[in-house]
Design a protein around this motif. Structure first.
Motif, PDB file in Angstrom:
ATOM      1  N   ASP A 338       0.818  -1.220   0.000  1.00 26.79           N
ATOM      2  CA  ASP A 338       0.000   0.000   0.000  1.00 26.79           C
ATOM      3  C   ASP A 338       0.849   1.265   0.000  1.00 26.79           C
ATOM      4  OD1 ASP A 338      -2.380  -1.379  -0.016  1.00 26.79           O
ATOM      5  OD2 ASP A 338      -2.637  -1.338   2.168  1.00 26.79           O
ATOM      6  N   ILE A 339       2.172   1.098  -0.039  1.00 23.72           N
ATOM      7  CA  ILE A 339       3.074   2.246   0.087  1.00 23.72           C
ATOM      8  C   ILE A 339       3.336   2.868  -1.283  1.00 23.72           C
ATOM      9  CG2 ILE A 339       5.406   2.932   0.746  1.00 23.72           C
ATOM     10  CD1 ILE A 339       5.232   0.642   2.864  1.00 23.72           C
ATOM     11  N   ALA A 340       3.021   4.146  -1.412  1.00 20.58           N
ATOM     12  CA  ALA A 340       3.151   4.852  -2.685  1.00 20.58           C
ATOM     13  C   ALA A 340       4.617   5.081  -3.047  1.00 20.58           C
ATOM     14  CB  ALA A 340       2.415   6.185  -2.623  1.00 20.58           C
ATOM     15  N   VAL A 341       4.878   5.071  -4.353  1.00 19.13           N
ATOM     16  CA  VAL A 341       6.235   5.211  -4.886  1.00 19.13           C
ATOM     17  C   VAL A 341       6.326   6.477  -5.733  1.00 19.13           C
ATOM     18  CG1 VAL A 341       7.900   4.188  -6.484  1.00 19.13           C
ATOM     19  CG2 VAL A 341       6.658   2.733  -4.873  1.00 19.13           C
ATOM     20  N   ASP A 342       7.419   7.208  -5.582  1.00 16.64           N
ATOM     21  CA  ASP A 342       7.657   8.412  -6.378  1.00 16.64           C
ATOM     22  C   ASP A 342       8.678   8.177  -7.489  1.00 16.64           C
ATOM     23  OD1 ASP A 342       6.055  10.321  -4.695  1.00 16.64           O
ATOM     24  OD2 ASP A 342       7.530   9.695  -3.196  1.00 16.64           O
ATOM     25  N   VAL A 343       9.693   7.378  -7.188  1.00 14.66           N
ATOM     26  CA  VAL A 343      10.807   7.163  -8.105  1.00 14.66           C
ATOM     27  C   VAL A 343      11.136   5.677  -8.139  1.00 14.66           C
ATOM     28  CG1 VAL A 343      13.248   7.685  -8.581  1.00 14.66           C
ATOM     29  CG2 VAL A 343      11.771   9.449  -7.589  1.00 14.66           C
ATOM     30  N   VAL A 344      11.513   5.179  -9.309  1.00 14.95           N
ATOM     31  CA  VAL A 344      12.021   3.815  -9.445  1.00 14.95           C
ATOM     32  C   VAL A 344      13.368   3.884 -10.154  1.00 14.95           C
ATOM     33  CG1 VAL A 344      11.699   1.568 -10.547  1.00 14.95           C
ATOM     34  CG2 VAL A 344       9.760   2.705  -9.436  1.00 14.95           C
ATOM     35  N   PHE A 345      14.373   3.246  -9.554  1.00 14.46           N
ATOM     36  CA  PHE A 345      15.716   3.244 -10.124  1.00 14.46           C
ATOM     37  C   PHE A 345      16.157   1.811 -10.389  1.00 14.46           C
ATOM     38  CE2 PHE A 345      20.398   3.039  -8.995  1.00 14.46           C
ATOM     39  CZ  PHE A 345      20.843   3.458 -10.236  1.00 14.46           C
ATOM     40  N   VAL A 346      16.482   1.521 -11.651  1.00 10.62           N
ATOM     41  CA  VAL A 346      17.062   0.231 -12.023  1.00 10.62           C
ATOM     42  C   VAL A 346      18.492   0.504 -12.461  1.00 10.62           C
ATOM     43  CG1 VAL A 346      16.971  -1.740 -13.596  1.00 10.62           C
ATOM     44  CG2 VAL A 346      14.851  -0.755 -12.687  1.00 10.62           C
ATOM     45  N   GLY A 347      19.451   0.016 -11.684  1.00  9.89           N
ATOM     46  CA  GLY A 347      20.854   0.262 -11.985  1.00  9.89           C
ATOM     47  C   GLY A 347      21.722  -0.090 -10.794  1.00  9.89           C
ATOM     48  N   SER A 348      22.957   0.414 -10.765  1.00  9.07           N
ATOM     49  CA  SER A 348      23.978   0.235  -9.725  1.00  9.07           C
ATOM     50  C   SER A 348      24.826  -0.996  -9.987  1.00  9.07           C
ATOM     51  CB  SER A 348      23.374   0.158  -8.320  1.00  9.07           C
ATOM     52  OG  SER A 348      22.954  -1.163  -8.025  1.00  9.07           O
ATOM     53  N   CYS A 349      25.933  -1.130  -9.222  1.00  8.80           N
ATOM     54  CA  CYS A 349      26.811  -2.295  -9.384  1.00  8.80           C
ATOM     55  C   CYS A 349      26.146  -3.571  -8.890  1.00  8.80           C
ATOM     56  CB  CYS A 349      28.151  -2.069  -8.679  1.00  8.80           C
ATOM     57  SG  CYS A 349      28.043  -1.803  -6.893  1.00  8.80           S
ATOM     58  N   THR A 350      24.987  -3.464  -8.267  1.00 12.14           N
ATOM     59  CA  THR A 350      24.246  -4.637  -7.800  1.00 12.14           C
ATOM     60  C   THR A 350      23.360  -5.212  -8.893  1.00 12.14           C
ATOM     61  OG1 THR A 350      24.137  -3.505  -5.650  1.00 12.14           O
ATOM     62  CG2 THR A 350      22.844  -5.517  -5.892  1.00 12.14           C
ATOM     63  N   ASN A 351      22.674  -4.356  -9.642  1.00  5.50           N
ATOM     64  CA  ASN A 351      21.653  -4.818 -10.589  1.00  5.50           C
ATOM     65  C   ASN A 351      21.575  -3.953 -11.839  1.00  5.50           C
ATOM     66  OD1 ASN A 351      19.757  -5.801  -7.808  1.00  5.50           O
ATOM     67  ND2 ASN A 351      20.176  -7.214  -9.493  1.00  5.50           N
ATOM     68  N   SER A 352      22.683  -3.854 -12.593  1.00  3.88           N
ATOM     69  CA  SER A 352      22.646  -3.059 -13.825  1.00  3.88           C
ATOM     70  C   SER A 352      23.161  -3.838 -15.021  1.00  3.88           C
ATOM     71  CB  SER A 352      23.507  -1.805 -13.653  1.00  3.88           C
ATOM     72  OG  SER A 352      24.866  -2.179 -13.451  1.00  3.88           O
ATOM     73  N   ARG A 353      23.241  -5.169 -14.864  1.00  4.95           N
ATOM     74  CA  ARG A 353      23.769  -6.002 -15.948  1.00  4.95           C
ATOM     75  C   ARG A 353      22.648  -6.360 -16.917  1.00  4.95           C
ATOM     76  NH1 ARG A 353      26.209  -6.754 -11.215  1.00  4.95           N
ATOM     77  NH2 ARG A 353      28.454  -6.319 -11.227  1.00  4.95           N
ATOM     78  N   LEU A 354      23.028  -6.963 -18.039  1.00  6.93           N
ATOM     79  CA  LEU A 354      22.050  -7.185 -19.102  1.00  6.93           C
ATOM     80  C   LEU A 354      20.857  -7.999 -18.624  1.00  6.93           C
ATOM     81  CD1 LEU A 354      21.399  -6.686 -22.066  1.00  6.93           C
ATOM     82  CD2 LEU A 354      22.571  -8.839 -22.600  1.00  6.93           C
ATOM     83  N   SER A 355      21.084  -9.049 -17.846  1.00  9.10           N
ATOM     84  CA  SER A 355      19.964  -9.876 -17.383  1.00  9.10           C
ATOM     85  C   SER A 355      19.038  -9.088 -16.468  1.00  9.10           C
ATOM     86  CB  SER A 355      20.476 -11.127 -16.672  1.00  9.10           C
ATOM     87  OG  SER A 355      21.188 -10.796 -15.502  1.00  9.10           O
ATOM     88  N   ASP A 356      19.581  -8.148 -15.678  1.00 12.83           N
ATOM     89  CA  ASP A 356      18.743  -7.298 -14.832  1.00 12.83           C
ATOM     90  C   ASP A 356      17.826  -6.426 -15.687  1.00 12.83           C
ATOM     91  OD1 ASP A 356      20.032  -8.129 -12.384  1.00 12.83           O
ATOM     92  OD2 ASP A 356      21.713  -6.848 -12.943  1.00 12.83           O
ATOM     93  N   LEU A 357      18.402  -5.845 -16.745  1.00 13.04           N
ATOM     94  CA  LEU A 357      17.611  -4.993 -17.639  1.00 13.04           C
ATOM     95  C   LEU A 357      16.578  -5.824 -18.401  1.00 13.04           C
ATOM     96  CD1 LEU A 357      20.414  -2.667 -19.074  1.00 13.04           C
ATOM     97  CD2 LEU A 357      19.112  -2.450 -16.951  1.00 13.04           C
ATOM     98  N   GLN A 358      16.949  -7.038 -18.771  1.00 12.41           N
ATOM     99  CA  GLN A 358      16.011  -7.919 -19.467  1.00 12.41           C
ATOM    100  C   GLN A 358      14.815  -8.260 -18.580  1.00 12.41           C
ATOM    101  OE1 GLN A 358      18.869 -10.973 -20.397  1.00 12.41           O
ATOM    102  NE2 GLN A 358      19.006 -10.385 -22.556  1.00 12.41           N
ATOM    103  N   GLN A 359      15.076  -8.509 -17.303  1.00 18.00           N
ATOM    104  CA  GLN A 359      13.981  -8.820 -16.387  1.00 18.00           C
ATOM    105  C   GLN A 359      13.018  -7.642 -16.267  1.00 18.00           C
ATOM    106  OE1 GLN A 359      15.471 -10.230 -12.580  1.00 18.00           O
ATOM    107  NE2 GLN A 359      16.959 -11.570 -13.586  1.00 18.00           N
ATOM    108  N   ALA A 360      13.582  -6.455 -16.068  1.00 15.39           N
ATOM    109  CA  ALA A 360      12.734  -5.267 -15.916  1.00 15.39           C
ATOM    110  C   ALA A 360      11.960  -4.987 -17.199  1.00 15.39           C
ATOM    111  CB  ALA A 360      13.589  -4.063 -15.533  1.00 15.39           C
ATOM    112  N   ALA A 361      12.628  -5.098 -18.352  1.00 14.15           N
ATOM    113  CA  ALA A 361      11.971  -4.833 -19.634  1.00 14.15           C
ATOM    114  C   ALA A 361      10.880  -5.861 -19.915  1.00 14.15           C
ATOM    115  CB  ALA A 361      12.999  -4.835 -20.762  1.00 14.15           C
ATOM    116  N   GLY A 362      11.135  -7.114 -19.552  1.00 12.83           N
ATOM    117  CA  GLY A 362      10.131  -8.150 -19.767  1.00 12.83           C
ATOM    118  C   GLY A 362       8.837  -7.866 -19.036  1.00 12.83           C
ATOM    119  N   LEU A 363       8.952  -7.302 -17.851  1.00 11.09           N
ATOM    120  CA  LEU A 363       7.754  -6.974 -17.069  1.00 11.09           C
ATOM    121  C   LEU A 363       7.078  -5.715 -17.602  1.00 11.09           C
ATOM    122  CD1 LEU A 363       6.952  -8.688 -14.561  1.00 11.09           C
ATOM    123  CD2 LEU A 363       7.516  -6.707 -13.170  1.00 11.09           C
ATOM    124  N   LEU A 364       7.871  -4.771 -18.119  1.00 12.56           N
ATOM    125  CA  LEU A 364       7.329  -3.490 -18.587  1.00 12.56           C
ATOM    126  C   LEU A 364       6.775  -3.541 -20.009  1.00 12.56           C
ATOM    127  CD1 LEU A 364       9.972  -0.929 -17.286  1.00 12.56           C
ATOM    128  CD2 LEU A 364       7.543  -0.923 -16.722  1.00 12.56           C
TER     129      LEU A 364
END
Length: 472
Positions: A338-364
Motif C-alpha cells: 500500500d506504500i506509494a512510490v515516487d521514483v524507481v531506479f534500475v541500476g547500480s553495481c548490484t543490478n545493472s547487468r544485461l539480465s537485470d535490464l532484461q527482467q525489468a523490460a520483460g515486465l514493462l
C-alpha cells in the motif's frame, strides 16, 4: 580425525601472502588487480607525488570513471558542470592522474567505460584465484568468480599503487549454504536480502563469506555477482563463490583472459580452488532458498527487510527501529503493497547487468509507468548499454515512459546529478538504504529489478509475481 581440508578463501589467501602475519603485525598480501575510480584516488596520487614514487605495477591497475559522472550524454568537459564543481573536479583529476602515471583509464571516449565492478568482469580482468582491491566497499562483487576481493581506504589505495601489496589481518570464514529451488519471481537480489535479514547487518563481521549450496549453483554469473556484491551489507570483509563451469563459460574469450594452451592451464588451476570436502569453516549458516519470496526493505539498513506481501513490522519499543520507521514514514501494520512510490531506479553495481535490464523490460513490455512516477534505467557499462539497445530494450523502457541513460553509478549514491528529492520514496535496485543515500531526505526501498518494474507500473510497492504469472 582432524580436518586438513582448506576453504576457497584459505587457498587464495595462502597463495598471496608475501610475509605472514604475527601477533604484532598484519600479513603483507600481494594484490593481483587494483581497480581505481575518480572518488578515492586523488589523495592517493598526491601521496605518491609527495614521496616521489611511481606506480609499482601500472599493468595491474585498471581505471574507470563512474561515481561522479553524469548519466546524460557528455560531449566535452564543460558538460560535467551539471554534476557540480566537486564531481567535475574529481573527474578532471582522474584524467590528469592516469595520464601522468601512465595508467589505463576507460574515460568518456572509451566503449568499455562503466561501473568499476561491472567492467572488471566484462573485460575478463576479474578471474578466479586473484586478489582484487578497489577504493569501494562493493569490490566484494568480484568474489563471484572465486577471487578474494574487498574494498580499501584511500590511504590503502596509495599503498597498493606504490607497492602492489597491502597489510591485512586474516579474517575468519563463514559458510552460508543456500539450498532449494528458487520460486518464480525470486531472484538473486531477493536471496541476498533475505540472507541479510536472517543474519543481520553485522552477521558477517570479521569474516569472509563463502556462498554454497544448490540455490547458489543455479545462479548465472550476473546473479552470483549480485549476491557477492551485498556481502558488505552483512558486515563481511568479502564474499566468494567457488568457480565452476558457469564461471568458466562466462570468462571464455574475454579480452583479458588467457587463450589457447594458457586457457587450459588456467582452467586446471581454477578447478582446484573449490573448498575441499573436509574444509573447516569458523561458522555456518543455512538458508532455505525454496521458502523465499520477493523481498523489500522498509527501514534504513538492508537488514530491515520483509517479503513484499507482508506488512510493516512493529518496532516493539526499539528506539532505533522506531527512528528508522519515522524517517521512512512507514506505519507498523500497514501492508507494504500500500506504500506509494515516487521514483524507481534500475541500476547500480548490484543490478545493472544485461539480465537485470532484461527482467525489468520483460515486465514493462506493453505497459506504462504509473502517472507521477519517475523511472530511471541506467546500464552498468557502455557495453551493456549497446547490448540492451541491440536487443531493443531501450525502446521498451522509453515506450513505457522510463528514462534511458548512459552508464554510471547514477542514483545509487546521489552525487552525480541523479538524486531523489527530500521526502520522496524510491524503489531502488541498489544496495544501500540509509538516510540520505539517494539524496538529502530521500527514502529508499531496496528491491530486485522485477519488483522495481512492477512498482513502477502500479505506482506503489508491488509484487512482480502477478505479472509473471499473467505472462506465462
Amino acid at each position: 580425525m582432524p580436518q586438513n581440508g582448506r576453504t576457497l578463501f584459505d587457498k587464495v589467501w595462502s597463495q598471496h601472502v608475501v610475509v605472514p602475519e604475527t601477533d604484532d603485525t598484519p600479513a603483507i598480501l600481494y594484490i593481483d588487480l587494483h581497480l581505481i575510480h575518480e572518488v578515492t584516488t586523488p589523495q592517493a596520487f598526491s601521496l605518491l607525488r609527495e614521496r616521489g614514487l611511481r606506480v609499482r605495477r601500472p599493468d595491474l591497475t585498471l581505471g574507470t570513471m563512474d561515481h561522479s559522472t553524469p548519466t546524460v550524454p557528455v560531449r566535452n568537459f564543460r558538460d560535467l558542470a551539471i554534476v557540480g564543481e566537486d564531481a567535475a573536479r574529481q573527474v578532471g583529476k582522474m584524467q590528469e592522474n592516469c595520464k601522468e602515471f601512465g595508467l589505463e583509464l576507460h574515460g568518456f571516449d572509451s566503449p568499455n567505460r562503466g561501473i568499476v565492478h561491472v567492467i572488471g568482469p566484462e573485460l575478463g580482468a576479474t578471474q578466479p584465484g586473484k586478489t582484487i582491491v578497489c577504493g569501494d566497499s562493493h569490490t566484494s562483487t568480484h568474489g563471484a568468480f572465486g577471487a578474494l576481493a574487498f574494498g580499501i581506504g584511500t590511504t590503502e589505495v596509495g599503498h597498493v599503487l606504490a607497492t602492489q601489496c597491502l597489510l591485512q589481518r586474516k579474517p575468519k570464514t563463514l559458510a552460508i549454504v543456500i539450498d532449494g529451488e528458487l520460486q518464480t519471481g525470486v531472484s538473486a537480489k531477493d536471496l541476498i536480502l533475505a540472507t541479510i535479514g536472517q543474519i543481520g547487518v553485522d552477521g558477517g563481521t570479521g569474516h569472509v563469506i563463502e556462498y554454497r549450496g544448490s540455490a547458489i549453483r543455479s545462479l548465472d554469473m550476473d546473479g552470483r555477482m549480485t549476491v557477492c556484491n551485498m556481502s558488505i551489507e552483512a558486515g563481511a570483509r568479502a564474499g566468494m563463490i567457488a568457480p565452476d563451469d558457469t564461471t568458466f563459460e562466462y570468462l571464455r574469450g574475454r579480452p583479458r583472459c588467457p587463450s589457447g594452451a594458457a586457457w587450459e592451464a588456467a582452467l586446471q588451476r581454477w578447478r582446484r580452488l573449490a573448498s575441499d570436502d573436509d574444509a573447516h569453516f569458523d561458522r555456518e549458516v543455512r538458508v532455505d532458498g525454496s521458502a523465499l519470496s520477493p523481498m523489500v526493505t522498509f527501514g534504513t539498513n538492508p537488514g530491515m527487510v520483509v517479503p513484499v506481501s507482508d506488512a510493516v513490522p512493529d518496532h516493539g519499543g526499539d528506539p532505533s527501529f522506531r527512528k528508522a520507521l519515522n524517517y521512512m514514514q512507514m506505519e507498523p501494520g500497514k501492508a507494504i503493497s500500500d506504500i506509494a512510490v515516487d521514483v524507481v531506479f534500475v541500476g547500480s553495481c548490484t543490478n545493472s547487468r544485461l539480465s537485470d535490464l532484461q527482467q525489468a523490460a520483460g515486465l514493462l513490455r506493453g505497459k506504462k509507468v504509473a502517472s507521477g512516477v519517475r523511472m530511471l534505467v541506467v546500464p552498468g557499462s557502455q557495453q551493456i548499454k549497446k547490448q540492451a539497445e541491440d536487443a531493443g530494450l531501450d525502446e521498451i523502457f522509453l515506450a513505457a515512459g522510463a528514462e534511458w541513460r548512459e552508464s554510471g553509478c547514477s542514483m545509487c549514491l546521489g552525487m552525480n546529478g541523479d538524486t531523489v528529492a527530500a521526502g520522496k520514496l524510491s524503489v531502488s535496485t541498489s544496495n544501500r538504504n540509509f538516510e540520505g543515500r539517494q539524496g538529502v531526505g530521500a527514502r529508499t526501498v531496496l528491491a530486485s529489478p522485477l519488483t522495481a518494474a512492477a512498482s513502477a507500473i502500479e505506482g506503489k510497492v508491488a509484487d512482480p509475481r502477478k505479472y509473471l504469472e499473467a505472462n506465462r
